[in-house]
Design a protein around this motif. Structure first.
Motif, PDB file in Angstrom:
ATOM      1  N   THR A 241       0.826  -1.222   0.000  1.00 24.46           N
ATOM      2  CA  THR A 241       0.000   0.000   0.000  1.00 24.46           C
ATOM      3  C   THR A 241       0.858   1.268   0.000  1.00 24.46           C
ATOM      4  OG1 THR A 241      -0.132  -0.205   2.411  1.00 24.46           O
ATOM      5  CG2 THR A 241      -1.995  -1.064   1.154  1.00 24.46           C
ATOM      6  N   LYS A 243       3.685   4.024  -1.422  1.00 24.23           N
ATOM      7  CA  LYS A 243       4.182   4.503  -2.724  1.00 24.23           C
ATOM      8  C   LYS A 243       5.626   4.078  -2.922  1.00 24.23           C
ATOM      9  CE  LYS A 243       1.469   8.477  -4.160  1.00 24.23           C
ATOM     10  NZ  LYS A 243       1.221   9.871  -3.774  1.00 24.23           N
ATOM     11  N   LYS A 244       6.452   4.246  -1.849  1.00 23.02           N
ATOM     12  CA  LYS A 244       7.858   3.824  -1.928  1.00 23.02           C
ATOM     13  C   LYS A 244       8.123   2.811  -0.818  1.00 23.02           C
ATOM     14  CE  LYS A 244      10.084   7.516  -4.448  1.00 23.02           C
ATOM     15  NZ  LYS A 244      11.102   8.553  -4.441  1.00 23.02           N
ATOM     16  N   ASN A 248      10.435  -3.708  -2.315  1.00 24.45           N
ATOM     17  CA  ASN A 248       9.404  -3.649  -3.352  1.00 24.45           C
ATOM     18  C   ASN A 248       8.988  -5.079  -3.722  1.00 24.45           C
ATOM     19  OD1 ASN A 248       7.758  -3.116  -5.524  1.00 24.45           O
ATOM     20  ND2 ASN A 248       9.001  -1.387  -6.191  1.00 24.45           N
TER      21      ASN A 248
END
Length: 470
Positions: A241, A243-244, A248
């Motif tokens: 959820t 953005k960064k 990843n």
């Protein structure tokens, strides 16, 4: 080449000290007056530190330059090794092991990531083969050298021997190491770090405790694993959820990466459980000294190391499928033979089987790993290497814990079926039965891997390698 040499030399010593201590554990129990489950903490604490710090490595690679991380990793390794070499007692040695592991946890992801960035994809198999040479030969010769040092000097010398090599690697790195990644300084999410540490730490701790004296039913084991699993689920939800994210997890959208991760996981479980059970059987079941047990395992380890660069070149030429599938067949057949090991098994039988197992492993490990990471876009390399390296530590903890508990359960079941369980004549057959069961567990894991291997496809890399930045 100088960048590679400084990384490989320091990686070699990191891996050497990880396994060299395994042979010294029985010696340390006598000298430091500690129980086997306490001694086991010297390995568990090391794995636990790696399990907590390696996931954060993807973030550190984006916050600090290659040089800064390399120098920091070696300073931690040198400090930890020096403290271990002068350790007067168990607590001091345990602290030194944690400091050592902090160095290794920075170094392993840095080594993989640097090679992925500076080596073009078509030559990457050969470069990863060199890493394989280091990662496999160091643990292989560790027990032999440690056995020799313990017989002629003392366990402190395992660390004194490593120290000058680490200092040379540091000096080499200071002169030649270049920055190969861009420093982007993404925002640090403290909650992600806490969840990752609780998640991976809880699972490694829980499984390691189960593999010691605790057993699977103990509240400590159940609580640790539940905390670990819940924290990991929350970590995954949070990463997806953000953005960064810290790691990843989009890397898992690439199917060959997923297959590669699964292969590496199974491979680490098989190799680490076998490398724990086999020396134990040689020493307790066959009555060999630490040095002789180490010597018997040396040919297989050296063959594995020498095979790694060859497999790397074959991978560059033919892709992973024609290496991984035969490799898993060899591993499965070898473990099937190992599952009938007993007091009558000859030295030649053990050396041949162990060597065959190591050849099989070299055919699986590096090709599956390289092929998996090759499918990732370049910006996901730090995340991909962090995921691979973290799961290797977790697989190691789970594999060894399951193998030890299966071995213990097998021995207990055997003793239940005899008239006099206290009779010493029954103890060796009971131990042998446990060891055979542990190898059957490895066989089942390798068959699961073999089924997965049929889904592996060669990845064609589109992007180019970068030149180092000064």
């Amino acid at each position: 080449m100088p960048i590679l040499i400084s990384l490989l030399l320091s990686g070699f010593i990191g891996m050497f000290s990880e396994t060299a201590l395994n042979v010294a554990l029985s010696d340390l129990m006598n000298v430091l007056q500690i129980t086997p489950s306490t001694a086991q903490w010297l390995t568990t604490a090391y794995l636990l530190t790696l399990g907590i710090l390696v996931p954060i490595s993807g973030l550190l690679l984006q916050w600090f330059t290659t040089r800064q991380l390399f120098v920091a990793a070696l300073i931690f390794s040198i400090l930890g090794t020096f403290l271990a070499a002068i350790s007067p007692n168990f607590e001091f040695l345990l602290t030194a092991r944690v400091v050592q592991a902090m160095g290794t946890s920075l170094l392993l992801p840095l080594m993989f990531n640097t090679i992925l960035v500076i080596i073009p994809a078509e030559k990457r198999g050969a470069a990863m083969g060199m890493i394989g040479l280091v990662i496999m030969v160091a643990p292989a010769i560790g027990p032999t050298i440690a056995g020799l040092l313990i017989e002629s000097l003392s366990w402190h010398w395992i660390f004194w021997l490593s120290l000058p090599f680490l200092v040379i690697a540091l000096l080499f790195g200071i002169v030649y190491m270049q920055n190969v990644t861009e420093v982007t300084k993404p925002k640090i999410d403290v909650l992600s770090i806490i969840l990752s540490s609780l998640g991976f730490g809880g699972i490694v701790f829980g499984f390691s405790s189960a593999g010691e004296a605790e057993g699977w039913g103990s509240p400590k084991v159940i609580f640790s694993i539940i905390v670990g699993v819940v924290a990991l689920l929350l970590f995954v939800i949070r990463q997806n959820t953000m953005k960064k994210p810290m790691i990843n997890l989009r890397a898992f959208k690439y199917p060959m990466f997923v297959v590669g991760v699964a292969m590496v996981f199974i491979c680490m479980m098989v190799i680490l459980s076998s490398m724990l059970i086999l020396p134990m059987y040689l020493q307790q079941g066959q009555g060999y000294t630490a040095f002789k047990a180490g010597l018997l395992l040396l040919p297989g380890g050296l063959i594995n190391g020498l095979m790694s660069p060859i497999m790397g070149r074959l991978f560059d030429k033919y892709g992973p499928k024609w290496l991984v599938i035969p490799g898993l067949v060899i591993v499965a057949v070898t473990l099937w033979f190992f599952s009938s090991i007993n007091a009558a098994s000859t030295v030649a039988f053990i050396i041949v089987l162990h060597s065959a197992l190591m050849i099989g492993v070299s055919m699986i490990f590096m090709p599956a790993q390289t092929n998996g990471i090759n499918q990732l876009p370049m910006e996901l390399y730090p995340d991909g290497t962090a995921i691979m390296n973290t799961l290797q530590q977790v697989a190691g903890a789970i594999g060894t814990a399951l193998a030890v508990s299966i071995m213990t359960a097998g021995s207990k079941n055997y003793l239940k079926g005899v008239d006099n369980p206290a009779d010493p004549a029954n103890l060796l057959p009971a131990f042998t039965q446990g060891v055979q069961n542990a190898f059957i567990f490895g066989l089942i894991m390798s068959v699961v891997g073999l089924i997965l291997a049929f889904f592996i496809r060669r990845v064609i890399v589109q992007h180019k390698a970068q030149a180092p930045m000064h």
